[in-house]
Design a protein around this motif. Sequence first.
Motif, short mmCIF file in Angstrom:
data_model
loop_
_atom_site.label_atom_id
_atom_site.label_comp_id
_atom_site.label_asym_id
_atom_site.label_seq_id
_atom_site.Cartn_x
_atom_site.Cartn_y
_atom_site.Cartn_z
N ARG A 163 0.84 -1.20 0.00
CA ARG A 163 0.00 0.00 0.00
C ARG A 163 0.87 1.25 0.00
NH1 ARG A 163 -2.06 -0.66 6.27
NH2 ARG A 163 -0.24 0.30 7.28
N VAL A 164 0.30 2.37 -0.40
CA VAL A 164 0.98 3.65 -0.36
C VAL A 164 0.92 4.17 1.08
CG1 VAL A 164 1.03 6.01 -1.23
CG2 VAL A 164 0.37 4.14 -2.74
N GLY A 165 2.09 4.30 1.72
CA GLY A 165 2.12 4.72 3.11
C GLY A 165 2.19 6.21 3.29
N GLU A 166 3.02 6.89 2.51
CA GLU A 166 3.19 8.34 2.66
C GLU A 166 3.69 8.92 1.35
OE1 GLU A 166 6.66 9.86 4.83
OE2 GLU A 166 5.25 11.00 6.08
N VAL A 167 3.22 10.12 1.03
CA VAL A 167 3.63 10.80 -0.20
C VAL A 167 4.04 12.23 0.15
CG1 VAL A 167 2.95 11.58 -2.50
CG2 VAL A 167 2.03 9.43 -1.59
N THR A 168 5.23 12.63 -0.29
CA THR A 168 5.61 14.03 -0.25
C THR A 168 5.97 14.46 -1.66
OG1 THR A 168 7.93 13.49 0.26
CG2 THR A 168 6.48 13.94 2.12
N LYS A 169 5.72 15.72 -1.97
CA LYS A 169 5.98 16.22 -3.32
C LYS A 169 6.45 17.66 -3.23
CE LYS A 169 0.95 16.69 -3.66
NZ LYS A 169 -0.27 16.26 -4.38
N VAL A 170 7.50 17.96 -3.97
CA VAL A 170 8.11 19.29 -3.94
C VAL A 170 8.31 19.76 -5.37
CG1 VAL A 170 9.27 18.73 -1.78
CG2 VAL A 170 10.50 18.46 -3.93
N PRO A 171 8.36 21.07 -5.58
CA PRO A 171 8.68 21.56 -6.93
C PRO A 171 10.00 20.97 -7.41
CG PRO A 171 7.93 23.36 -5.52
CD PRO A 171 8.10 22.17 -4.63
N ALA A 172 10.02 20.48 -8.64
CA ALA A 172 11.20 19.79 -9.14
C ALA A 172 12.44 20.67 -9.07
CB ALA A 172 10.96 19.33 -10.57
N ALA A 173 12.28 21.97 -9.27
CA ALA A 173 13.42 22.88 -9.24
C ALA A 173 13.99 23.04 -7.83
CB ALA A 173 13.03 24.24 -9.79
N GLU A 174 13.23 22.66 -6.80
CA GLU A 174 13.67 22.80 -5.41
C GLU A 174 13.95 21.46 -4.75
OE1 GLU A 174 11.40 25.50 -2.95
OE2 GLU A 174 10.64 26.56 -4.70
N ALA A 175 13.86 20.38 -5.49
CA ALA A 175 14.08 19.05 -4.92
C ALA A 175 15.55 18.86 -4.56
CB ALA A 175 13.65 17.97 -5.89
N PRO A 176 15.84 18.21 -3.43
CA PRO A 176 17.24 17.89 -3.11
C PRO A 176 17.87 17.05 -4.21
CG PRO A 176 15.81 17.48 -1.22
CD PRO A 176 14.91 17.72 -2.40
N ALA A 177 19.12 17.30 -4.49
CA ALA A 177 19.82 16.53 -5.53
C ALA A 177 19.95 15.08 -5.09
CB ALA A 177 21.19 17.13 -5.80
N GLU A 178 19.86 14.20 -6.05
CA GLU A 178 20.04 12.79 -5.72
C GLU A 178 21.50 12.49 -5.42
OE1 GLU A 178 19.44 10.11 -9.14
OE2 GLU A 178 19.20 11.93 -10.33
N ALA A 179 21.71 11.40 -4.70
CA ALA A 179 23.06 11.02 -4.30
C ALA A 179 23.95 10.86 -5.52
CB ALA A 179 23.03 9.73 -3.49
N GLY A 180 25.14 11.42 -5.44
CA GLY A 180 26.10 11.30 -6.53
C GLY A 180 25.95 12.33 -7.63
N VAL A 181 24.94 13.22 -7.51
CA VAL A 181 24.71 14.25 -8.52
C VAL A 181 24.93 15.62 -7.89
CG1 VAL A 181 23.03 15.32 -10.06
CG2 VAL A 181 23.08 12.83 -9.80
N CYS A 182 25.76 16.44 -8.50
CA CYS A 182 26.01 17.79 -8.00
C CYS A 182 25.13 18.76 -8.78
CB CYS A 182 27.48 18.16 -8.15
SG CYS A 182 27.94 19.70 -7.31
N PRO A 183 24.27 19.52 -8.10
CA PRO A 183 23.39 20.46 -8.81
C PRO A 183 24.18 21.65 -9.36
CG PRO A 183 23.15 20.70 -6.44
CD PRO A 183 24.05 19.52 -6.65
N PRO A 184 23.57 22.45 -10.23
CA PRO A 184 24.27 23.60 -10.81
C PRO A 184 24.81 24.59 -9.78
CG PRO A 184 22.26 23.14 -12.04
CD PRO A 184 22.23 22.25 -10.83
N SER A 185 24.18 24.65 -8.60
CA SER A 185 24.66 25.56 -7.55
C SER A 185 26.03 25.16 -7.01
CB SER A 185 23.66 25.59 -6.39
OG SER A 185 23.58 24.32 -5.76
N GLY A 186 26.42 23.91 -7.21
CA GLY A 186 27.69 23.41 -6.69
C GLY A 186 27.64 22.95 -5.25
N VAL A 187 26.45 23.02 -4.62
CA VAL A 187 26.30 22.54 -3.24
C VAL A 187 25.08 21.65 -3.15
CG1 VAL A 187 27.49 24.47 -2.14
CG2 VAL A 187 25.04 24.64 -2.59
#
Length: 322
Positions: A163-187
């Motif tokens: 079953r679906v236990g919990e859902v969170t959703k954020v604007p894609a432009a503000e989502a935390p970067a996935e592991a191993g990926v450095c966002p354009p901001s460099g942080v």
Amino acid sequence: MRPTRCLLPALSALLLLSACGSERADTRADGVGEVGGSGSTPVTGVTRPAVDGVRITSVTVPTTGPSAGVTGSSGATGGGLVRAEGLPTGGPGDSGVSAAYEVTNSGTRTLTYTVRFDFTTSAGEVMGDQRVTVRSVGAGRTVRGAVRQGAPVPGASRVTTVRVGEVTKVPAAEAPAEAGVCPPSGVRLTADDGDAAMGLRVVGLVLENCGERDYVLDGYPQVSLLDEDHEPVEGVRVLKGSGGIATVAGFDDPPRPVTLKPGRRASAGLMWRNTTGSGTAVDVPYVRVRARSGAEPVMLTPHLDLGTTGRLGVGPWHAAAR
């Protein structure tokens, strides 16, 4: 002549449940059909409605052993034509329990979803969960995928559904970067799982310089509290330092400049008490954080259960140990 049998194909094929009558699904009150009979091919029909746009379309529950069975019906009651998504391959000891799902963004902005799927017994007891991040689902779009339980905990009861236990959703432009990926901001900015003791809650913020240039911090992270619709939460004071909430090391240190070399990290913290008294308890599902003035915002989901205290303490940035 050999008798004609109805064969259910591999998971990547189209399933037409009404073509086979050897299995009977008895629908429970929670909207999930349980397989009847003792056949070797488990068929589970899913009729539970979507949770925040996330819907399980089919479930695989092997009758015995770790091998996977074949998925069953989608949301329409009475069965129907279903395209089963390719399911991830399990490793040694894998339970074979899996589910296909779809994420539908009915909003107007591109969103990134994080979904917790619960693997439960027939009595509803959760035997394990998996978190899946579905990135950049466009407005009006539907994305399909699959999730697998993996190896169950020794001694755990038999899982019969997902079953679906919990859902969170954020604007894609503000989502935390996935592991191993450095966002354009460099942080890369993330939050830990937090710590709790006697009603006191502390969540750590971690900022990693994954870029190629020094990154300078001076002061406190800028924090905004948001509700389920990503609107500002009223009635909560965001305080620099502990704000008298509790004495925790580092929270009341004077802020000092921190220069992060590439590959180095800094940490800060959020602190609150979840005690309740008179008034309305406040839960904050989303926290928008800017590492410094003018920085790109990152929306985190630590879920702050602030009770009725109405205060949140924010500690200054500190250079983290290597």
